[in-house]
Design a protein around this motif. Structure first.
Motif, PDB file in Angstrom:
ATOM      1  N   ASN A  44       7.801   3.848  12.910  1.00 40.54           N
ATOM      2  CA  ASN A  44       7.665   5.227  12.449  1.00 40.54           C
ATOM      3  C   ASN A  44       6.339   5.860  12.856  1.00 40.54           C
ATOM      4  O   ASN A  44       5.770   6.662  12.113  1.00 40.54           O
ATOM      5  CB  ASN A  44       7.835   5.320  10.927  1.00 40.54           C
ATOM      6  N   PRO A  88      -6.346   6.594   2.816  1.00 42.89           N
ATOM      7  CA  PRO A  88      -5.990   6.487   1.404  1.00 42.89           C
ATOM      8  C   PRO A  88      -7.150   5.895   0.600  1.00 42.89           C
ATOM      9  O   PRO A  88      -7.778   4.921   1.032  1.00 42.89           O
ATOM     10  CB  PRO A  88      -4.780   5.550   1.411  1.00 42.89           C
ATOM     11  N   GLU A 112       5.187  15.120  12.059  1.00 41.70           N
ATOM     12  CA  GLU A 112       5.442  13.851  11.371  1.00 41.70           C
ATOM     13  C   GLU A 112       6.924  13.488  11.354  1.00 41.70           C
ATOM     14  O   GLU A 112       7.281  12.362  11.012  1.00 41.70           O
ATOM     15  CB  GLU A 112       4.933  13.887   9.918  1.00 41.70           C
ATOM     16  N   LEU A 136      -6.665   6.373  10.559  1.00 42.82           N
ATOM     17  CA  LEU A 136      -7.226   6.186   9.217  1.00 42.82           C
ATOM     18  C   LEU A 136      -6.273   5.432   8.298  1.00 42.82           C
ATOM     19  O   LEU A 136      -6.661   4.975   7.229  1.00 42.82           O
ATOM     20  CB  LEU A 136      -7.562   7.546   8.604  1.00 42.82           C
ATOM     21  N   LEU A 174       0.896   5.160   0.253  1.00 42.07           N
ATOM     22  CA  LEU A 174      -0.068   6.174   0.695  1.00 42.07           C
ATOM     23  C   LEU A 174      -0.153   7.346  -0.270  1.00 42.07           C
ATOM     24  O   LEU A 174      -1.210   7.938  -0.440  1.00 42.07           O
ATOM     25  CB  LEU A 174       0.310   6.676   2.092  1.00 42.07           C
ATOM     26  N   ILE A 188      -4.623  10.351   6.945  1.00 38.87           N
ATOM     27  CA  ILE A 188      -5.586  10.499   5.847  1.00 38.87           C
ATOM     28  C   ILE A 188      -5.950   9.101   5.377  1.00 38.87           C
ATOM     29  O   ILE A 188      -5.074   8.246   5.227  1.00 38.87           O
ATOM     30  CB  ILE A 188      -4.965  11.304   4.685  1.00 38.87           C
ATOM     31  N   LEU A 248       0.874  -1.182   0.000  1.00 41.88           N
ATOM     32  CA  LEU A 248       0.000   0.000   0.000  1.00 41.88           C
ATOM     33  C   LEU A 248       0.906   1.225   0.000  1.00 41.88           C
ATOM     34  O   LEU A 248       1.653   1.450   0.955  1.00 41.88           O
ATOM     35  CB  LEU A 248      -0.888   0.011   1.252  1.00 41.88           C
ATOM     36  N   HIS A 277      12.871   9.642   5.401  1.00 40.06           N
ATOM     37  CA  HIS A 277      13.148   8.643   6.429  1.00 40.06           C
ATOM     38  C   HIS A 277      12.593   9.100   7.765  1.00 40.06           C
ATOM     39  O   HIS A 277      12.488  10.287   8.043  1.00 40.06           O
ATOM     40  CB  HIS A 277      14.649   8.404   6.553  1.00 40.06           C
ATOM     41  N   ASN A 278      12.279   8.114   8.606  1.00 40.02           N
ATOM     42  CA  ASN A 278      11.819   8.365   9.978  1.00 40.02           C
ATOM     43  C   ASN A 278      10.663   9.354  10.000  1.00 40.02           C
ATOM     44  O   ASN A 278      10.647  10.309  10.771  1.00 40.02           O
ATOM     45  CB  ASN A 278      12.975   8.884  10.848  1.00 40.02           C
ATOM     46  N   ARG A 279       9.751   9.129   9.141  1.00 36.80           N
ATOM     47  CA  ARG A 279       8.629  10.037   8.982  1.00 36.80           C
ATOM     48  C   ARG A 279       7.348   9.263   9.235  1.00 36.80           C
ATOM     49  O   ARG A 279       7.171   8.151   8.757  1.00 36.80           O
ATOM     50  CB  ARG A 279       8.651  10.550   7.547  1.00 36.80           C
ATOM     51  N   SER A 280       6.442   9.866   9.983  1.00 38.05           N
ATOM     52  CA  SER A 280       5.128   9.257  10.210  1.00 38.05           C
ATOM     53  C   SER A 280       4.181   9.671   9.095  1.00 38.05           C
ATOM     54  O   SER A 280       4.335  10.742   8.517  1.00 38.05           O
ATOM     55  CB  SER A 280       4.550   9.724  11.546  1.00 38.05           C
ATOM     56  N   PRO A 281       3.182   8.849   8.826  1.00 33.20           N
ATOM     57  CA  PRO A 281       2.227   9.233   7.786  1.00 33.20           C
ATOM     58  C   PRO A 281       1.244  10.277   8.296  1.00 33.20           C
ATOM     59  O   PRO A 281       1.046  10.418   9.503  1.00 33.20           O
ATOM     60  CB  PRO A 281       1.497   7.920   7.492  1.00 33.20           C
ATOM     61  N   GLN A 282       0.669  11.008   7.382  1.00 31.91           N
ATOM     62  CA  GLN A 282      -0.439  11.891   7.756  1.00 31.91           C
ATOM     63  C   GLN A 282      -1.680  11.040   7.951  1.00 31.91           C
ATOM     64  O   GLN A 282      -1.830   9.999   7.313  1.00 31.91           O
ATOM     65  CB  GLN A 282      -0.676  12.927   6.671  1.00 31.91           C
ATOM     66  N   ARG A 286       2.588  -4.482   3.302  1.00 35.09           N
ATOM     67  CA  ARG A 286       3.686  -3.526   3.416  1.00 35.09           C
ATOM     68  C   ARG A 286       3.172  -2.153   2.992  1.00 35.09           C
ATOM     69  O   ARG A 286       2.359  -2.039   2.078  1.00 35.09           O
ATOM     70  CB  ARG A 286       4.815  -3.978   2.486  1.00 35.09           C
ATOM     71  N   SER A 287       3.648  -1.124   3.652  1.00 30.47           N
ATOM     72  CA  SER A 287       3.219   0.225   3.300  1.00 30.47           C
ATOM     73  C   SER A 287       4.422   1.125   3.081  1.00 30.47           C
ATOM     74  O   SER A 287       5.502   0.865   3.594  1.00 30.47           O
ATOM     75  CB  SER A 287       2.375   0.829   4.425  1.00 30.47           C
ATOM     76  N   CYS A 288       4.186   2.182   2.311  1.00 32.97           N
ATOM     77  CA  CYS A 288       5.207   3.227   2.203  1.00 32.97           C
ATOM     78  C   CYS A 288       4.482   4.561   2.121  1.00 32.97           C
ATOM     79  O   CYS A 288       3.315   4.633   1.769  1.00 32.97           O
ATOM     80  CB  CYS A 288       6.097   3.011   0.987  1.00 32.97           C
ATOM     81  N   LEU A 289       5.218   5.620   2.462  1.00 34.22           N
ATOM     82  CA  LEU A 289       4.606   6.950   2.436  1.00 34.22           C
ATOM     83  C   LEU A 289       4.513   7.475   1.024  1.00 34.22           C
ATOM     84  O   LEU A 289       3.574   8.193   0.677  1.00 34.22           O
ATOM     85  CB  LEU A 289       5.454   7.928   3.254  1.00 34.22           C
ATOM     86  N   THR A 336      -0.532  -1.506   8.874  1.00 30.90           N
ATOM     87  CA  THR A 336       0.344  -2.507   8.280  1.00 30.90           C
ATOM     88  C   THR A 336       1.660  -2.592   9.032  1.00 30.90           C
ATOM     89  O   THR A 336       2.440  -3.515   8.826  1.00 30.90           O
ATOM     90  CB  THR A 336       0.654  -2.154   6.819  1.00 30.90           C
TER      91      THR A 336
END
Lengths: 498, 654
Positions: free
Chosen positions: B280, A473, B359, B272, A372, A471, A370, A464-469, A455-458, B276
């Protein structure tokens, strides 16, 4: 005449005996005393690279041995742990400091395998029997073994025909492969959070003649392959990453790709691993062979202080304890002039390791990815400004040694998200295409998913070392695009991209 | 006995047993089918319907511990006041000797504390009594008390041109009480967000900040925002309703002298995004919300790239406005933030960088200068007026830790009890609040279930595929005896619900060890429904009585019989208001794999919004307006708006 035992009494005695045996085997058996250290000693005065066939032959020439040294660490007091082996090296200790594992070779010309040292002078116990050999052991939270195999060729370990991968050996000796990248994975160590940290080739450097290495992590089941540290700058060669209690991951870094590179001690902070690379010590260390965290924040290092003046000949490396804030190297903690000490591992209890309960589904042959937001890219990434022009995503797979196939193309949703089923356990890559079918961004086949892994990616070249917003998807509400059948992959891939 | 006689006797007994067993089984199945109106049901145990609440763990007496709640320090820095809510006591302790010197019985679960500026009066919120009590600090005797809103938890005091004012956060009635200190009198009760839990007043007395713990339910597929309510403490007039965007569980707030800031520790949620992974901060992370006096809010991270500081709660800022001290209840740490460094980063950051700062997990190293280990579950923080000492309540160790601000090292501890390690409920609460069971200590059970309650959000676990079966979080208050658990009723016990399954899909670590899981079950079963005692003795209003008649109705107002399976009380059978069976009530969504959902109990249902398995219904009303399908969720098509309101009002009494 004594009365014969009744059947029930006999049963009870059997149970009692079983309990005693189990008690003995679990807690009462001998273990190594904490406070000492396991040291790899290499015979002095021999050429450093002559005649070595594989990487471990180079590191541990015939006669190399693993020994136990205890305080006060006097020369000649070593207890040989690898007795009977032709060569041995690369010791690691369990988190509780009671087990010592190392790589050893039973006879010249044989293969390297993993052994467990036995206390009380008993011969080491063979743990693996892997074709191609095994090296660089590490221990997971539950005591399971992780190792690297096959042992690469000495000439160019990072560009072999068959890349070294990480494996896990579970109860009963069952071996499971953990890494599936197109390039080798080596030097595994287990972090306190349970992840396996290892070295591999940075994606941006894949295909280069002299690849640059980075640090990566996976879960203990090979899922969540993630770039951990070292990206676009710094020395290309990296070895022996080790986590410290102070929140640093130390490693050895060298700037050349020669047979015997000069490794310096460096470190990154766990708090910001991609932006905190610094030398570990305040003084210059040119030839550091190993680095392990020792008591009270100090480091145990095997350093060649250059006493011989002949770096091409072994014989001047010794074990040093380096307290935090040291300004000079000081005198060796342990040095046997007849041997070259190239690795030293302290035996002491360390922080307990976390486990990880696998979510794999072995019956599946695919995993799911997935993304994002494919339009999202870190600013410093190549062509990041063009990310908003992404029209489609092409997914690549490395089906064989030189066989690159395109699994298919998908159109991201309006929010940039896409959900796709892909074949498991093959190297996967991505190409972001604009509306003219031009490749805007590219990740060569380097990541993988395991069976049943979600598996997910932004985004593409995500920060790197970033959280998702937070939202939702759009793609998460739609069925995944199925590109999971490798046999159906038929799109040709231009040779220049191979 | 002859063999033939024995055989006759044996087979006779067997035949009787078989007949009785078969007959009993047949009767019980018929009984269940008759009273549920569902012919497809087979055998179910008697306890699905026949439960005595007296037999449930939460209705039995339990050990009480001197767990510190609110803290205050006298202006001369010599005395500390500590609220012990479980013990119905407030104690005074000498900071020099670390000894408790005086005790005052304060019924009604004293929770929040504040001293007036002279240190003469101590004001205490009584969480269960809905009152604020004034105590003479010299004599340590109660002076007077005043009624406020429901479940007051926090109180702040400040001098204003109109006199000394107190602002109280009423957590269950979702409002604030603005009081004059002399005489002690409620001046106004402005509305707040959902569950106001912390208050602070700017030094100039012009604005009070109330941090609200939960988000007001909106669209369950949109980010849930909680509120920072700004009111005028002089008049109680609402000034601004600030927004903690996609963040919640704010349990502390402090104003910063020299800067027009209020800082609120909070949890940034990402419910939301399909779960997975948890690395992070994929599920949640912790941060600080910095608000100016106009309600403009910037969120900054408190966690690090590979280490997390779960459940931030209390906060204190030194009088010079140089440092903030934040307690992380889930990771047993006190984080020290250099406010000058924080301000410097904010000054140079672009608007975009500020917007996305929360973030970036590498940012906190710019301004966090220390992480100090504490005892279990640090929750409240207070700083002495001379800035020398920081006091932290170690709630589940029954103590107050004292930190020397010069060295940032512990200087001593006020012991209030033995920690209660012999009590399985207390041990279970430690498991519940400890983040060590999750990957990189990212969150605890409490992070989603504050006080065992709900966080009001729906989550997408990936165990059943991405995007499928979005799940509303359910309250654990009153959970004893309501198994099976999970919305599809798959897990028969709490131990199974919280064991391997959670480790796999949520915590991403090894499961909680069996003994600790057992303790956790003890703790969860001990959680009563909200305000249970009080509700047992409350009379219903006429409207609630009418609602009750609707709830138990077997016929519509037009005289039409309501089928048994669609009568409210059939599935939501008292006393738990659940028959613990799965039912189809026409709520299957496009991504659900089943239409059979576990019947939730209704104890405390007024406080557990949103509703339905995926949280799509914002209010109880929406259950029968927006989301009713063909009268499957009870026959309600005959309702007029008054009847619907009556039913809802009755449900709120449960």
């Amino acid at each position: 005449m004594p009365r014969p035992l009744s059947a029930s009494m006999r049963g009870r005695l059997v149970i009692l005996a079983g309990l005693l045996v189990s008690l003995w085997s679990s807690g009462c058996r001998e273990s190594f005393p904490t406070g000492g250290m396991a040291v790899t000693q290499v015979p002095t005065g021999i050429p450093t690279a002559g005649g070595a066939e594989d990487l471990l032959d180079l590191r541990y020439p015939p006669g190399s041995r693993v020994v136990l040294v205890q305080p006060p660490f006097t020369s000649g007091s070593e207890q040989v742990l690898s007795a009977g082996l032709s060569a041995a090296g690369g010791p690691v200790a369990s988190a509780d400091g009671t087990r010592i594992l190392f790589a050893g070779k039973a006879k010249a010309g044989g293969s390297w395998q993993i052994y467990e040292a036995q206390p009380g002078g008993k011969p080491a116990r063979l743990l693996t029997a892997v074709a191609g050999g095994a090296m660089e052991p590490a221990l997971l939270a539950g005591g399971e073994l992780v190792f690297c195999s096959p042992v690469p060729n000495a000439a160019n370990p990072w560009r072999p025909e068959k890349p070294a991968a990480l494996y896990r050996q579970g109860p009963g000796g069952r071996v499971e492969r953990l890494t599936f990248g197109a390039s080798p994975a080596m030097d595994p160590t287990v972090l306190r959070d349970g992840k396996i940290l290892f070295t591999s080739v940075r994606a941006s450097s894949l295909g280069e003649e002299r690849p640059r290495l980075g640090l990566f992590t996976i879960n203990n089941d090979g899922t969540e392959f993630t770039h951990f540290a070292l990206e676009d700058h710094g020395a290309p060669l990296v070895r022996r990453p080790r986590e410290s209690l102070s929140g640093t991951v130390a490693f050895l870094a060298a700037g050349t790709n020669q047979a015997r590179p000069k490794y310096a001690a460096e470190g990154v902070r766990m708090a910001k691993p991609f932006a905190s690379r610094t030398p570990l010590f305040e003084f210059l260390v040119e030839r550091c062979h190993s680095l392990e965290e020792d008591r009270e924040g100090s480091w145990l290092a095997c350093i060649d202080a250059g006493a011989s003046g002949k770096p091409e000949v072994r014989g001047s490396s010794a074990v040093y304890r380096i307290p935090p804030g040291s300004k000079v190297l000081g005198i060796p903690l342990f040095d046997n002039p007849e041997w070259d000490e190239v690795e030293a591992v302290p035996l002491m209890p360390k922080a307990a390791l976390m486990g990880h309960l696998s979510t794999l589904m072995p019956e599946k042959s695919t995993g799911t990815i997935l993304c994002l937001n494919a339009f999202f890219s870190r600013p410093e990434a190549a062509n990041s400004t063009a990310a908003s022009k992404i029209h489609r995503i092409r997914i690549l797979a490395q089906a064989g040694a030189n066989q690159l196939v395109a699994l298919g193309e998908i159109t991201p949703q309006t929010d940039g998200s896409f959900l796709v089923t892909v074949p498991a356990e093959v190297p996967l890559g991505f190409e972001a295409l604009d509306d003219q079918d031009q490749v805007i961004q590219r990740l060569p086949p380097s990541i993988w998913v395991r069976r049943g892994e979600n598996r997910s990616c932004l985004g593409c070249h995500e920060p790197h070392n970033r959280s998702p917003q937070n939202i939702r998807p759009i793609a998460a509400g739609l069925p995944p695009v199925n590109l999971g059948d490798l046999k159906k992959a038929s799109l040709p891939v231009a040779p220049e991209y191979r | 006995m002859k063999q033939s006689t024995f055989a006759l006797w044996f087979f006779g007994c067997l035949a009787v047993a078989l007949v009785a067993g078969y007959g009993g089984h047949a009767w019980s199945v018929a009984h269940v089918r008759r009273w549920t109106g569902r012919p497809e049901l087979g055998f179910t145990t008697c306890t699905h319907c026949h439960v005595a609440t007296e037999s449930l763990a939460w209705s039995k007496p339990r050990a009480r511990h001197p767990a510190p709640a609110g803290l205050a320090v006298s202006p001369d820095g010599k005395k500390a006041y500590i609220a012990l809510d479980e013990m119905n006591e407030v104690v005074e302790a000498e900071l020099g000797s670390r000894q408790v010197t005086r005790r005052l019985a304060v019924p009604g679960r004293p929770f929040g504390l504040v001293l007036d500026q002279e240190g003469e009066h101590l004001y205490i919120t009584c969480r269960d009594a809905d009152r604020v009590v004034a105590v003479d600090a010299r004599s340590f005797k109660e002076l007077e008390s005043v009624a406020v809103g429901s479940a007051p938890v926090a109180i702040a005091c400040a001098a204003t041109p109109e006199g000394e004012r107190l602002v109280v956060a009423n957590s269950l009635s979702d409002n604030l009480s603005v009081l004059s200190a002399s005489p002690l009198k409620e001046l106004a009760r402005p509305q707040s967000g959902r569950e106001p839990y912390a208050v602070a007043i700017a030094r100039d007395g012009t604005v009070a900040f109330a941090a609200n713990r939960l988000a007001v339910p909106e669209n369950y597929l949109a980010p849930a925002n909680s509120e920072l309510t700004l009111v005028d403490p002089r008049s109680g007039k609402m000034l601004i309703r600030g927004t903690f965007a996609s963040a919640h569980l704010a349990e502390g707030v402090a104003t910063v002298p020299q800067r027009s800031w209020a800082i609120t520790p909070l949890i940034k949620v990402r419910n939301l995004v399909p779960i997975t992974q948890v690395a992070n901060g994929w599920v949640m992370s912790c941060g600080l919300a910095i608000s100016d006096h106009r309600g403009n809010i910037i969120q900054m991270p408190l966690d690090e790239a590979h280490d997390y500081f779960a459940d931030p709660s209390g906060i204190a800022v030194d009088p010079a406005g140089k440092r903030a001290y934040i307690a992380s209840g889930g990771s047993d740490r006190l984080t020290v933030v250099d406010l000058d460094r924080l301000a410097a980063w904010l000054e140079k950051a672009s608007p975009g960088a500020r917007r996305e700062a929360i973030e970036d997990l590498t940012l906190s190293s710019e301004y966090v200068i220390a992480r100090i280990p504490t005892g279990r579950n640090p929750r409240q923080v207070v700083i002495s007026p001379d800035s020398k000492w920081v006091l932290i309540s170690e709630r589940l160790d029954d103590g107050v830790l004292i930190i020397d601000t010069a060295t940032l090292k512990p200087a001593g501890r006020i012991a209030l009890g033995d920690g209660g390690s012999g009590d399985p409920i207390r041990r279970g609460e430690r498991v519940f609040t400890d983040a060590k069971y999750t990957y990189q200590r990212q969150f605890s059970c409490r992070s989603c279930h504050p006080d065992g309650h709900v966080d009001g959000l729906s989550y997408d676990f990936d165990g059943d595929g991405i995007g499928d079966n979005l799940l509303d979080n359910r309250s654990l208050q009153g959970v004893a005896g309501t198994g099976p658990f999970k919305w599809i009723g798959k897990n028969p016990t709490l131990a199974i619900q919280c064991g391997i399954r959670f480790a796999r899909v949520l915590m991403r670590t090894d499961p909680i060890p069996p003994r600790e899981l057992d303790d956790l079950s003890h703790f969860l079963n001990s959680q009563p429904p909200p305000r249970w005692e009080r509700k047992q003795h409350a009379d219903l209003t006429p409207q609630q009585e009418r609602g009750k008649r609707i709830f138990f109705a077997t016929m519509t107002t037009t005289g039409k019989t309501i089928p048994r399976e669609r009568q409210c009380h059939t599935c939501h059978r008292p006393p738990l208001y659940s028959n613990r069976l799965s039912s189809s009530v026409g709520t299957k969504g496009p991504h659900d794999t089943t239409d059979m959902f576990d019947t939730p109990h209704l104890l405390g249902v007024a406080f557990t919004a949103p509703y339905l398995h995926d949280g799509r219904a914002k209010t109880l009303e929406e259950l029968w307006t927006t989301y009713q399908t063909n009268d499957l969720h009870g026959v309600t098509s005959y309702f007029n708006k008054h009847q619907l309101n009556d039913l809802v009002e009755y449900l709120k009494t449960l």
